[in-house]
Design an enzyme around this catalytic site. Sequence first.
Site, short mmCIF file in Angstrom:
data_model
loop_
_atom_site.label_atom_id
_atom_site.label_comp_id
_atom_site.label_asym_id
_atom_site.label_seq_id
_atom_site.Cartn_x
_atom_site.Cartn_y
_atom_site.Cartn_z
N GLU A 250 0.84 -1.20 0.00
CA GLU A 250 0.00 0.00 0.00
C GLU A 250 0.87 1.24 0.00
O GLU A 250 2.03 1.18 0.37
CB GLU A 250 -0.89 0.00 1.26
CG GLU A 250 -1.84 -1.17 1.30
CD GLU A 250 -2.58 -1.30 2.63
OE1 GLU A 250 -2.44 -0.42 3.49
OE2 GLU A 250 -3.29 -2.30 2.77
N LYS A 252 2.38 4.41 1.56
CA LYS A 252 2.55 4.93 2.92
C LYS A 252 2.15 6.41 2.82
O LYS A 252 2.93 7.24 2.36
CB LYS A 252 3.99 4.77 3.40
CG LYS A 252 4.16 5.22 4.85
CD LYS A 252 5.60 5.02 5.30
CE LYS A 252 5.77 5.22 6.80
NZ LYS A 252 5.22 6.45 7.33
N ARG A 272 -3.12 8.46 17.43
CA ARG A 272 -2.29 7.36 17.86
C ARG A 272 -1.95 7.46 19.34
O ARG A 272 -1.66 6.48 19.99
CB ARG A 272 -1.02 7.48 17.03
CG ARG A 272 -0.25 6.28 16.92
CD ARG A 272 0.88 6.59 16.03
NE ARG A 272 2.08 6.22 16.72
CZ ARG A 272 3.27 6.25 16.18
NH1 ARG A 272 3.41 6.70 14.95
NH2 ARG A 272 4.30 5.87 16.84
N GLU A 302 -5.35 6.62 7.77
CA GLU A 302 -4.39 7.72 7.67
C GLU A 302 -5.11 8.88 7.00
O GLU A 302 -5.71 8.72 5.93
CB GLU A 302 -3.16 7.29 6.86
CG GLU A 302 -2.06 8.32 6.81
CD GLU A 302 -1.05 8.24 7.98
OE1 GLU A 302 -1.27 7.47 8.93
OE2 GLU A 302 -0.07 8.99 7.94
N LYS A 425 7.69 -0.89 6.60
CA LYS A 425 7.62 0.38 5.87
C LYS A 425 8.91 0.61 5.11
O LYS A 425 9.99 0.27 5.59
CB LYS A 425 7.34 1.53 6.82
CG LYS A 425 8.34 1.70 7.93
CD LYS A 425 8.01 2.91 8.79
CE LYS A 425 8.90 2.94 10.02
NZ LYS A 425 8.59 4.01 10.95
P1 ATP Z 1 6.88 7.11 10.42
O1 ATP Z 1 7.54 8.34 10.96
O2 ATP Z 1 7.71 6.33 9.46
O3 ATP Z 1 5.48 7.35 9.93
P2 ATP Z 1 5.77 6.02 12.83
O4 ATP Z 1 6.53 5.63 14.06
O5 ATP Z 1 4.93 7.24 12.89
O6 ATP Z 1 6.80 6.12 11.65
P3 ATP Z 1 5.13 3.40 11.93
O7 ATP Z 1 4.08 2.47 12.37
O8 ATP Z 1 6.52 3.02 12.25
O9 ATP Z 1 4.78 4.84 12.47
O10 ATP Z 1 5.03 3.61 10.36
C1 ATP Z 1 3.83 3.49 9.72
C2 ATP Z 1 3.00 4.74 9.83
O11 ATP Z 1 2.62 5.14 8.53
C3 ATP Z 1 1.70 4.46 10.55
O12 ATP Z 1 1.77 4.78 11.92
C4 ATP Z 1 0.66 5.29 9.82
O13 ATP Z 1 0.44 6.51 10.51
C5 ATP Z 1 1.31 5.60 8.49
N1 ATP Z 1 0.66 4.97 7.31
C6 ATP Z 1 0.43 5.59 6.13
N2 ATP Z 1 -0.13 4.78 5.24
C7 ATP Z 1 -0.28 3.58 5.84
C8 ATP Z 1 -0.79 2.32 5.41
N3 ATP Z 1 -1.26 2.13 4.19
N4 ATP Z 1 -0.77 1.31 6.31
C9 ATP Z 1 -0.28 1.47 7.56
N5 ATP Z 1 0.22 2.64 8.01
C10 ATP Z 1 0.22 3.69 7.17
#
Ligand code: ATP
Length: 564
Positions: A250, A252, A272, A302, A425
Site C-alpha cells: 500500500e 505509505k 495514535r 491515515e 515500511k
Molecule cells: P513514520 O515516521 O515512518 O510514519 P511512525 O513511528 O509514525 O513512523 P510506523 O508504524 O513506524 O509509524 O510507520 C507506519 C505509519 O505510517 C503508521 O503509523 C501510519 O500513521 C502511516 N501509514 C500511512 N499509510 C499507511 C498504510 N497504508 N498502512 C499502515 N500505516 C500507514
Amino acid sequence: MKYQKLAELYEKLSSTTKRLEKIEILSSFLKDLSEKDKDVLYLLLGNIYPEYDEKKIGISNQLTIKAISKATGTQNTKIVQEWKFLGDLGKVSEKLTKNKKQVTLQSHVLTINKVLENLRKLPDLVGKGTVGKKLSLITELLTSATPLEALYLVRTLIGDLRIGLKESTIRESIVIAFFNKDKETSKIIQEAIDKSNDISAVFVIAKKGKLKDFEKISLVVGKPIKVMLAQKVSSIEDGFKALGENVGIEYKYDGFRLIIHKKEKEINLFTRRLENVTKQFPEVVAYVKEYVKGDSFILDTEAVGFDRKTKEYKPFQEVSQRIKRKYNIEELQKKLPIEINVFDIIYYNGKSQLNEPFKKRTALIKKIIKNQKYKIVSSKQIITSDLKKAEEFYKKSLEDNQEGIMMKNLDAIYQPGSRVGHMLKIKPEERDLDLVITGAEYGTGKRSGWLSSFILSCKNKDEFLEIGKVGTGITEKVESGKVTFDELTKKVKPLIIKEHGRQVTIKPKIVVTITYQEIQKSPNYSSGFALRFPRFTALRIDRNTEDITTLNEVKKDYEKQKRN
Ligand code: ATP
C-alpha cells in the site's frame, strides 16, 4: 491503604536504576496489594485514571508553589529560591514539610483514597474561579502529608515522578507476582494492557492467577486502543525476503493516523496517542456516517491533506495544525481539507477482527466503504510478488507526494500496540547529496514547454560526472516549499549549451539537493553510479559548484551502504 506506603515504594524504586531490582521490589508490593487498592497502579505511572482516559492532572509549577507555600507557611520567594538550589519542587516540598513537622503535629493520616479523590477533582475544574478551588484541594493534601508524601505528591502534581518506572516494568512485575516467568505470559499480559489500556484492570485479573481470564479483556468501541506499528526495511527486496510471496503493498500516506470508532450513532476519532480529536474533524464524522456501512466498528486510517484547488496531496506538516486546533474549525476545514484512507479494521458489528488474517480484514473494508475520493476511501493496495511491480508502485507513491510504501503479510493478525515484523515500511532514506544540473529533457503532455527531467552530476576534480536524473519532487502547480517546473525551466534555459532533440546540455551552475534511497553501480552514467529513487528537495542558491558532492564521497557512501 496509607499514602505513606506508596511513597515508601516510590522511594525504594528510585533507589535503584537496575530494571531487575525494580521488578523484584514492585512484584513483592503487588503480591500484597489488595483489589480495593487497585488504582494504585495508575499512580505508579503518574496517572489518576486509565491511559485511555484523557483526564490528566496537569498542575503548573506556579500553582504547586502556591500550595506548598500555604501548606508550609513559607513565602513563595523562599520556595523559588530553594527550587533553584535543589532543582526539584518535590524535594523543596519535602524539606519545608520536614521543618514544619518539627513544630506542628500531623493533622491526619493521608490515604490513597483521599489522594485520588482530590486529584480526580482537578481535571474536572475548568473556567473562571477554578484556580482557587484547585489550590485548596492540593493544599489540603499537602497539609496532611508527611515529608516523604509531600515529595511524591508534588512530583505527581507536576507530572515528574522520577522513579524510572515504565509500563513494561510493571508488566514484568505482574508476571513475576502472579505467574511463572516466561515469554508467552508476558505476551498475553502485554496484549491485555494494549487492548484495555487499563493497567489496574489487568492487575485485578492477574491477581486471580488464571491466564485464561485475560481472554475476557476485549475491545470496547469508543475506548481508544493502541495501534499496530511497523518495522522498517531499507529495500523492497528485503521486504519480500521477510514476508515471502504475495505481499499486500500500500501507499505509505504522508498524513496522520486517525482511528475511527462507531457505536450506534456515536462516532469518535482518536489519534495514535489516544487523544480524542472528534471535534476537530466534523467532516470526517459526516463521511463515516454517509459512506461506511455498519452499526459498530473501529477503523484504522491515515488522514492526508490535499490542495482544494489542484487536488494534489500535501505533506503532513501542512495539515498538522488541524489536530490541535480547537477554534475556527470550519474555516480550517475549508482551508486544509483531508482525505481518509482506511487501511485496517479492528472491530466490526460486535466482533473483534484482531485475529482475522489481513486479507480478510481488507476484504471487509472494501465491502463496507463506499469510496469517495477526497473524502473517504479504502487504501490503495496491490498484491504481488513481483519486484518490478512493487518498485513501480513505490515510485508512483512518491510521485503522488506520499512517503513510500507499506508491505504487509496477508495472513497476519492485528496486534495492538506492537511494532510488528509483518507490516514493513519503506521510505527513501533521508540521505542527500548536493549535485549540479548538467542536462535536461523537455517534457511532453501536461509538461510540454517545460524542462521536466534534469540530469545531475557530481564532481571529480575539474570534471563533472553524471549520476542520475530527477523529475520527482518538482511540482506543476505552485505549492509551498516546492519548486515548480516553470521556475526551474526559467532558471535552467539560459544555461543551455547544446540542444540535441528534446535533450539539452546545461552549463554546470545550478546546485540542487537530492534525496535518494540508495546508490547503485551503473554503466549508464559517466560517474559509474546511479541514484535510486532520487527526489528533488531544494534549490541551493546558496551554493556554488565548488561545494557539490565529489565522486570520492559518492564512492564512500556506496561502500558504507554495502557494509550496512
Ligand atoms: P513514520 O515516521 O515512518 O510514519 P511512525 O513511528 O509514525 O513512523 P510506523 O508504524 O513506524 O509509524 O510507520 C507506519 C505509519 O505510517 C503508521 O503509523 C501510519 O500513521 C502511516 N501509514 C500511512 N499509510 C499507511 C498504510 N497504508 N498502512 C499502515 N500505516 C500507514
